[in-house]
Design a protein around this motif. Structure first.
Motif: not given
Ligand code: ATP
Length: 231
Positions: A106-109, A117-120, A141-144, A176-177
């Motif tokens: 459970k959490g925000p992500w 976080l990464f609109p690109d 990789a960070i998003g994953r 932001m993270i």
């Protein structure tokens, strides 16, 4: 949140870590700096269960995690962005991100938060990993890793091989993270980047912590001495 005491690591007869102590408090961003071969990756890999740690002292959120299998450590909320990104290159950006959601806590992500976080990545969401720039691959990789909602995110050399402007873009994500309540431990060879984002740094030299403190409290000479063994 993380408390490591006297951590050692060996590759056969070769000793890579000699009694490393480290703490990361909830909400902190901590950076490990040090030159090639100082033991930084070995340290992260030992925390995450990718290297044996049985019988050692690694407490995470009050629980002893040394010796647990990697998937169990991951489920407890420790996720790693590995050196070299290791994306599934034939899968799309979104598929790569969704793989990170396996065993999600459970959490925000979620996907939306990662795209915020990464609109690109939004325009690339259906593109395969092969169609991405190095910086975009690092974002995936960070998003994953974030998709599992870790309480502590470990990042291994996220600036490696990227242009300075891209490194700045990636590092803009760190506050932001953290604002989402995720603590961060980054391993970084780029000292100025580490000093810019971290609340505290640890410098490793030849498998030992050679210096630790807040960026403000450490002089350039102290860091050069602890990093290269010169002063
Ligand atoms: P880098 O920035 O180059 O990744 P590092 O600080 O992360 O360096 P490690 O990769 O942890 O350092 O390596 C620490 C030491 O352990 C080095 O001397 C390295 O040669 C050695 N080492 C790392 N992996 C292995 C391995 N699989 N087998 C034997 N020795 C290894």
């Amino acid at each position: 949140m993380l408390e490591v005491s006297g951590l050692t690591a060996h590759y056969g007869d070769f000793q890579a870590l000699f009694g490393v102590d480290m703490q990361v408090e909830e909400g902190e961003t901590v950076a490990i700096i040090g030159s090639n071969g100082a033991g930084k990756s070995t340290f992260l890999r030992t925390l995450t269960g990718l290297r044996p740690s049985k019988g050692q002292e690694i407490r995470f959120c009050g629980q002893q995690i040394a010796g647990l299998p990697a998937d169990q450590i991951h489920k407890l909320g420790l996720a790693m962005v590995p050196e070299g990104r290791r994306l599934f290159r034939s899968l799309s950006v979104e598929e790569n991100l969704l793989i990170g959601a396996a065993g999600k806590r459970k959490g925000p992500w979620d996907l939306k938060k990662i795209y915020d976080l990464f609109p690109d990545l939004v325009a690339k969401r259906n593109n395969p990993g092969t169609a991405l720039s190095g910086g975009q691959q690092q974002m995936v990789a960070i998003g994953r890793a974030l998709m599992s909602n870790p309480s502590l995110l470990l990042c291994d050399e996220i600036s490696l091989g990227l242009a300075p402007k891209v490194i700045m873009d990636i590092y803009e994500a760190v506050p932001m993270i953290r604002a989402q309540g995720t603590s961060i431990l980054v391993v970084e060879q780029d000292v100025s980047q580490a000093l810019a984002v971290a609340d505290r740094i640890y410098c490793f030299m030849e498998g030992r912590v050679s210096l630790t403190g807040t960026p403000d409290s450490l002089s350039k000479e102290q860091i050069a001495n602890a990093y290269f063994g010169i002063g």
